[in-house]
Motif scaffolding. Structure first.
Motif, PDB file in Angstrom:
ATOM      1  N   GLN A   9      -7.233   1.591  -3.470  1.00 54.86           N
ATOM      2  CA  GLN A   9      -8.696   1.498  -3.551  1.00 54.86           C
ATOM      3  C   GLN A   9      -9.038   3.081  -3.096  1.00 54.86           C
ATOM      4  N   PRO A  10     -10.336   3.365  -3.099  1.00 52.72           N
ATOM      5  CA  PRO A  10     -10.612   4.873  -2.490  1.00 52.72           C
ATOM      6  C   PRO A  10     -10.563   4.830  -1.151  1.00 52.72           C
ATOM      7  N   ILE A  37     -16.962   7.263  -5.939  1.00 52.97           N
ATOM      8  CA  ILE A  37     -16.143   6.099  -5.476  1.00 52.97           C
ATOM      9  C   ILE A  37     -16.554   4.831  -6.118  1.00 52.97           C
ATOM     10  N   GLU A  38     -17.704   4.770  -6.426  1.00 56.12           N
ATOM     11  CA  GLU A  38     -18.485   3.525  -7.136  1.00 56.12           C
ATOM     12  C   GLU A  38     -18.126   3.289  -8.527  1.00 56.12           C
ATOM     13  N   ASN A  39     -18.041   4.565  -9.248  1.00 51.91           N
ATOM     14  CA  ASN A  39     -18.005   4.491 -10.622  1.00 51.91           C
ATOM     15  C   ASN A  39     -16.720   5.023 -11.145  1.00 51.91           C
ATOM     16  N   SER A  40     -15.602   4.812 -10.292  1.00 47.48           N
ATOM     17  CA  SER A  40     -14.148   5.307 -11.034  1.00 47.48           C
ATOM     18  C   SER A  40     -13.573   4.064 -11.560  1.00 47.48           C
ATOM     19  N   TRP A  41     -12.890   4.150 -12.656  1.00 49.67           N
ATOM     20  CA  TRP A  41     -12.247   3.047 -13.234  1.00 49.67           C
ATOM     21  C   TRP A  41     -11.355   2.742 -12.365  1.00 49.67           C
ATOM     22  N   TYR A  42     -10.341   3.623 -11.644  1.00 43.21           N
ATOM     23  CA  TYR A  42      -9.424   3.124 -10.766  1.00 43.21           C
ATOM     24  C   TYR A  42      -9.268   4.297  -9.838  1.00 43.21           C
ATOM     25  N   PHE A  43      -8.887   4.020  -8.325  1.00 41.23           N
ATOM     26  CA  PHE A  43      -8.716   5.015  -7.335  1.00 41.23           C
ATOM     27  C   PHE A  43      -7.488   4.711  -6.404  1.00 41.23           C
ATOM     28  N   ARG A  59      -7.943   9.642  -8.453  1.00 37.74           N
ATOM     29  CA  ARG A  59      -8.784   8.717  -9.176  1.00 37.74           C
ATOM     30  C   ARG A  59      -8.792   8.924 -10.904  1.00 37.74           C
ATOM     31  N   VAL A  60      -9.219   7.729 -11.169  1.00 38.42           N
ATOM     32  CA  VAL A  60      -9.308   7.804 -12.837  1.00 38.42           C
ATOM     33  C   VAL A  60     -10.669   7.347 -13.239  1.00 38.42           C
ATOM     34  N   ILE A  61     -11.410   8.250 -14.253  1.00 36.71           N
ATOM     35  CA  ILE A  61     -12.766   7.997 -14.804  1.00 36.71           C
ATOM     36  C   ILE A  61     -12.548   7.719 -16.269  1.00 36.71           C
ATOM     37  N   ILE A  89      -0.117  10.577  -8.818  1.00 33.60           N
ATOM     38  CA  ILE A  89      -0.215  10.837 -10.424  1.00 33.60           C
ATOM     39  C   ILE A  89       0.824   9.845 -10.859  1.00 33.60           C
ATOM     40  N   ASP A  90       1.828   9.602 -10.631  1.00 30.10           N
ATOM     41  CA  ASP A  90       2.618   8.613 -11.108  1.00 30.10           C
ATOM     42  C   ASP A  90       1.779   7.190 -11.293  1.00 30.10           C
ATOM     43  N   THR A  91       1.370   6.847 -10.000  1.00 34.20           N
ATOM     44  CA  THR A  91       0.682   5.496  -9.966  1.00 34.20           C
ATOM     45  C   THR A  91      -0.707   5.624 -10.894  1.00 34.20           C
ATOM     46  N   LEU A  92      -1.219   6.612 -10.994  1.00 35.58           N
ATOM     47  CA  LEU A  92      -2.611   6.468 -11.869  1.00 35.58           C
ATOM     48  C   LEU A  92      -2.139   6.324 -13.209  1.00 35.58           C
TER      49      LEU A  92
END
Length: 140
Positions: A9-10, A37-43, A59-61, A89-92
């Motif tokens: 999470q962020p 923070i609120e608009n990320s696809w994944y953090f 994070r990923v947008i 980066i591996d996790t993302l």
């Protein structure tokens, strides 16, 4: 790595803004940080297990369909060289590959300090495309 906890999470807004600033990324306002923070696809971020402080993040947008852009890769200078950026980066990428439809398009903008890491992961320069930006308009 046992000194660090990966949190999917962020970080807090204050930690997000601090991580950007202290790691050398451009500073952002609280309003910009909240939007990120609120608009990320994944953090996800790493916290120091002793202090609880966020020390690295990414994070990923994206649209959740085919386009995914990795952003805000940042590690505090005192924590660099410990493999945190690689783990982030591996996790993302793993999250994108496990959640997205087949053949996602994964991009990022590589500043010089991060290029070596991104190349190790398998990123390469886009041959025919060129990154562009629209300059910020001054407020009147």
């Amino acid at each position: 790595m046992e000194q660090f906890q990966l949190i999917e999470q962020p970080p807090t807004l204050e930690e997000y803004l601090s991580l950007r600033r202290e790691s050398g990324l451009s500073p952002k306002t609280p309003e910009q940080g909240r939007g990120a923070i609120e608009n990320s696809w994944y953090f996800c971020h790493f916290a120091d297990s002793e202090t609880g402080r966020a020390v690295a993040m990414g994070r990923v947008i994206g649209d959740g369909g085919w386009y995914f852009h990795i952003a805000d890769m940042a590690t505090l200078p005192a924590y660099q060289g410990k493999g945190l950026g690689r783990k982030i980066i591996d996790t993302l990428i793993a999250k994108i590959r496990s959640s997205a439809p087949e053949n996602p398009y994964i991009t990022l903008i590589a500043d010089p300090p991060g290029r070596r890491l991104y190349e190790k992961v398998g990123f390469h320069e886009i041959s025919r495309s060129r990154g562009m930006q629209l300059p910020v308009q001054p407020l009147n």
